[in-house]
Design an enzyme around this catalytic site. Structure first.
Site, short mmCIF file in Angstrom:
data_model
loop_
_atom_site.label_atom_id
_atom_site.label_comp_id
_atom_site.label_asym_id
_atom_site.label_seq_id
_atom_site.Cartn_x
_atom_site.Cartn_y
_atom_site.Cartn_z
N LYS A 28 52.35 28.81 9.58
CA LYS A 28 51.14 29.33 10.22
C LYS A 28 50.41 28.20 10.94
O LYS A 28 50.35 27.07 10.44
CB LYS A 28 50.24 29.97 9.16
CG LYS A 28 49.07 30.76 9.72
CD LYS A 28 48.29 31.45 8.59
CE LYS A 28 47.12 32.28 9.10
NZ LYS A 28 46.37 32.94 8.01
N SER A 103 45.62 37.88 8.58
CA SER A 103 45.66 37.08 9.78
C SER A 103 46.99 36.35 9.99
O SER A 103 47.23 35.83 11.07
CB SER A 103 44.53 36.05 9.75
OG SER A 103 44.72 35.13 8.67
N SER A 127 45.32 37.76 3.84
CA SER A 127 46.06 37.44 5.06
C SER A 127 47.54 37.13 4.88
O SER A 127 48.26 37.03 5.87
CB SER A 127 45.40 36.28 5.78
OG SER A 127 44.27 36.76 6.45
#
Ligand code: GLN
Length: 425
Positions: A28, A103, A127
């Site tokens: 990420k 997310s 997330s």
């Protein structure tokens, strides 16, 4: 790639051997990578190149992984759909036309599409679990303190953990083994062995749930979409046929979890994001004699709408006069949520609920209605407030859309939730 899962594609080779040798891992884009830009999905950090690796990235390299790139995400982790990224929205490979969740939507999408074997996400209020559920893959949110946050660009420090995303429970557990464990750079990390467990997470994925007691919190099931509940019930029946005892439990406090979570997360975010002023970090606002104007121009240009909304609300909730009314109350609610979970774990081994109360949204659907987006976090945010571990595993589809089931365990109960998850895959 076609789903816009990566912000930056790269190839970082780890050591030639190790438990992840020969495997590709996507990371990420809020996890620092030395020499590779780390944007947090924000125009503010479009050109930011960190001088060091996050501890989890360092551990991937040591374990022999090949890092394939930095994945797309909601700006600074703020979102549930991966549509607030300054680098464009991500598509859900498992449900065309739908959002991948957020997310960590880029991380789940590249795993679901087969563009990486495994991925790292971060979970502040869901997330990792939400995108795993929406994309039909597995995601684990570890106990707070099991995994180092050193080098993770902070959103809400007291809530977030780095977690693995993978096609199967065993692979997610293998990745967790690599990243877990104390770190001298992060004083909030713990050694799991001080909490009566070890790090043999993958071995726990043996599917043996005979004798396990699973609590189903009625509050997390009642409001869920009918198709989601059907898949959830079928999974519970499958567990029962494997020797699991289920029982209904009540967590009355969780009805306040979303509001408490958003007050705390926005408060912490407003403070963390103060460093993006164009001087310390971020796009320059220029200087014409007034630094306040300069900072304002930098933040006006660098931040997207959702981030601005949260900085404003978080600053408000922390300001003198309102702190007692909002921030302190949210902390009280957090303590109450923790007590409710403690009480539940006196009678059950794990808790189970739908990961998300709804199937993946259509693209664009929630952007105009932030409140609807926040409410979708009803089942995931209580777990972060209580610092507990949770896993999301795929349990079929409703109208062709993936459904995820979440197991929540007591602190450092990763092996129990991994075992439970493995019984459904
Ligand atoms: N959807 C939640 C939020 O927007 C959770 C995000 C996260 O876990 N990073 O804050």
């Amino acid at each position: 790639m076609e789903h816009n899962g990566y912000i930056t594609e790269t190839e970082i080779q780890g050591r030639p051997d190790g438990p992840l040798a020969g495997r590709t891992v996507a990371v990420k884009d809020n996890l620092s990578t030395e020499g590779v830009r780390t944007t947090c999905g924000s125009a503010m950090l479009e050109a930011y190149v960190p001088p060091y690796d996050a501890t989890v990235v360092e551990r991937l390299k040591q374990a022999g992984a090949t890092i394939t790139g930095k994945t797309n995400m909601d700006e600074f982790g703020m979102g549930t759909t991966t549509e607030t990224s300054a680098f464009g929205a991500v598509e859900n490979p498992a449900a065309p036309g739908r959002v991948p969740g957020g997310s960590s939507g880029g991380s789940a999408a590249v795993v679901a599409a087969g563009d990486a074997d495994l991925a790292l996400g971060t979970d502040t209020g869901g997330s990792v679990r939400c995108p795993a559920a929406f994309c039909g893959v597995v995601g684990i949110k570890p106990t707070y303190g099991l995994v180092s946050r050193y080098g993770l660009v902070a959103y809400a420090n007291s809530l977030e953990q780095v977690g693995p995303i993978a096609p199967t429970v065993t692979e997610a557990a293998e990745l967790l083994e690599v990243i877990a464990g104390p770190d001298s750079h992060d004083a909030t990390t713990h050694d799991a062995t001080d909490h009566g467990t070890d790090y043999e997470f993958a071995a726990a994925a043996d599917g043996d749930v005979d004798g396990l007691t699973v609590g189903v919190p009625t509050e997390l099931l009642d409001g869920a979409h009918e198709g989601v509940r059907e898949q959830f019930r079928a999974a519970i029946e499958s567990l029962e046929s494997q020797g699991v005892t289920t029982q209904a439990v009540s967590l009355p406090s969780v009805e306040h979890a979303v509001e408490a979570y958003y007050v705390i997360a926005m408060g912490e975010a407003s403070s963390n994001l103060a460093r993006y002023d164009g001087v310390r970090y971020g796009v320059s606002g220029g200087y014409d004699g007034d630094w306040n104007d300069s900072f304002a121009r930098s933040r006006e240009a660098g931040f997207g709408e959702e981030v601005k909304r949260r900085v404003l609300l978080g600053t408000y909730a922390l300001s003198a006069g309102y702190q007692d009314k909002y921030y302190r109350k949210a902390q009280d609610a957090r303590a109450w949520v923790q007590q409710d979970f403690d009480a539940a774990f006196e009678s059950v081994d794990v808790l189970a609920s739908p990961t998300m109360p709804v199937p993946p949204f259509e693209r664009g659907e929630s952007l105009d209605d932030p409140l609807q987006m926040y409410l979708a976090d009803a089942n995931t945010t209580p777990v972060n407030l209580a610092n507990l571990p949770a896993i999301s595993v795929p349990v079929g589809e409703t109208d062709g859309l993936p459904v995820g089931l979440q197991f929540v365990g007591p602190a450092f109960g990763e092996k129990t939730i991994i075992r439970a998850g493995s019984a459904l895959s």
